[in-house]
Design an enzyme around this catalytic site. Sequence first.
Site, PDB file in Angstrom:
ATOM      1  N   GLY A   4       0.801  -1.218   0.000  1.00 30.38           N
ATOM      2  CA  GLY A   4       0.000   0.000   0.000  1.00 30.38           C
ATOM      3  C   GLY A   4       0.841   1.279   0.000  1.00 30.38           C
ATOM      4  O   GLY A   4       0.358   2.335  -0.429  1.00 30.38           O
TER       5      GLY A   4
ATOM      6  N   ASP B 179      -1.288  -6.046  -4.918  1.00 30.78           N
ATOM      7  CA  ASP B 179      -2.516  -5.342  -5.291  1.00 30.78           C
ATOM      8  C   ASP B 179      -2.270  -3.846  -5.440  1.00 30.78           C
ATOM      9  O   ASP B 179      -1.210  -3.453  -5.920  1.00 30.78           O
ATOM     10  CB  ASP B 179      -3.629  -5.682  -4.290  1.00 30.78           C
ATOM     11  CG  ASP B 179      -3.314  -5.217  -2.875  1.00 30.78           C
ATOM     12  OD1 ASP B 179      -2.151  -4.993  -2.552  1.00 30.78           O
ATOM     13  OD2 ASP B 179      -4.271  -5.082  -2.081  1.00 30.78           O
TER      14      ASP B 179
END
Length: 358
Positions: free
Chosen positions: A113, A144
Amino acid sequence: MTQTIEEDILFSEENGVGVVVLNRPRALNALTHHMIAALYERLLEWHDNEAIDVVLIKSSSERAFCAGGDVRAVWDDADRGEGLFRVEYRLNNFLAHFRKPYVSLLDGYVMGGGVGTSIYGSHRIVTERSVFAMPEIAIGLHPDVGGGYFLNQMPGRLGWFLGLTGYRCSYLEGLFCGFGTHLLDASDLKVFEERLVAASDKGFARVDSVLKSLARDCSAADTFLARNQKVLDQALDHKTLGEAVDELLKLQETVDGQDGEILGKALKAMGKGSKRSLLLTWENLRQSRGQAIGQVLERELRISTASVYTSDFKEGIRSVLVDKDGNPDWEDLDLHNPPSDFMDYYDNWTLKDGALLK
Ligand code: QUE
């Protein structure tokens, strides 16, 4: 001492510079739902505020810019992290379309992140202390926050190597792969910020002129990733994950010396990772090729939200962040022969409130 959530992220404005400080140092600035939501709201405001010319985001700690999302907290969330993922991906998508200079000071660890909170911005400042990684295979997740997008934009297949191994890039490798855009001495970060705040130029020219006076020249040619890019590209340019893994293991026999050791360590990390994560990483990288960022984020939001309910995610969080025994008991899957319906679980996942960009 307990810290109130309001202090986990700090905002200030000075002479047209909107400054964000990630201030959760004991958790390496792992991004909580609250921090992400507050950042998104503030960026929306600054984007439309003509008095704000540049956004600067940095950490209060030398150890890390940001270690990722606060995945540990997902267990306590009533919605098992769906809300956290949703605001995070919405932030990523917004940053990818942000029209003002967005300058990240990437000192220390930048993972998961933390990459998503910086890589879509215009200026990503690296220091000699920067370390970059997408290590999600270790926690049963997958690279991700748009990994399918930016890992595919890296030289050759290096992004695939990073996602499949969780390899930690040195600062030079971080520049080589595109995590960063400029190199500054860590000891110059303060003066960089002071000059940026004092500068009279506007917009992108304002950042570029300050960087011109401080940015260091460097070459990544003498790094593991640059030296071995060609053979890694060849090994990964195969039809299935199983074949690529075989090629990488074969490659290990031909690379010796220090590079052999580095490769061995990366492949060992891959071998210790969740097989479900490896299959998911491979399939998402494959499907993401040539797709726009919004498309990639839509799929990854679905994949990540669904992943939280797998036993591998639970094991990953337990073994890395809770018990810290480094001994996860993963689901047994055959990388050479995965179930033909492997992706159905993710493809059929229905998000509670519909699509990401609504
Ligand atoms: C892989 C990851 C993460 C990780 C470790 C991995 C990750 C993440 C954290 C993390 C670190 C410190 C914290 C915290 C989370 O560790 O994404 O809450 O205090 O956020 O091997 O992907």
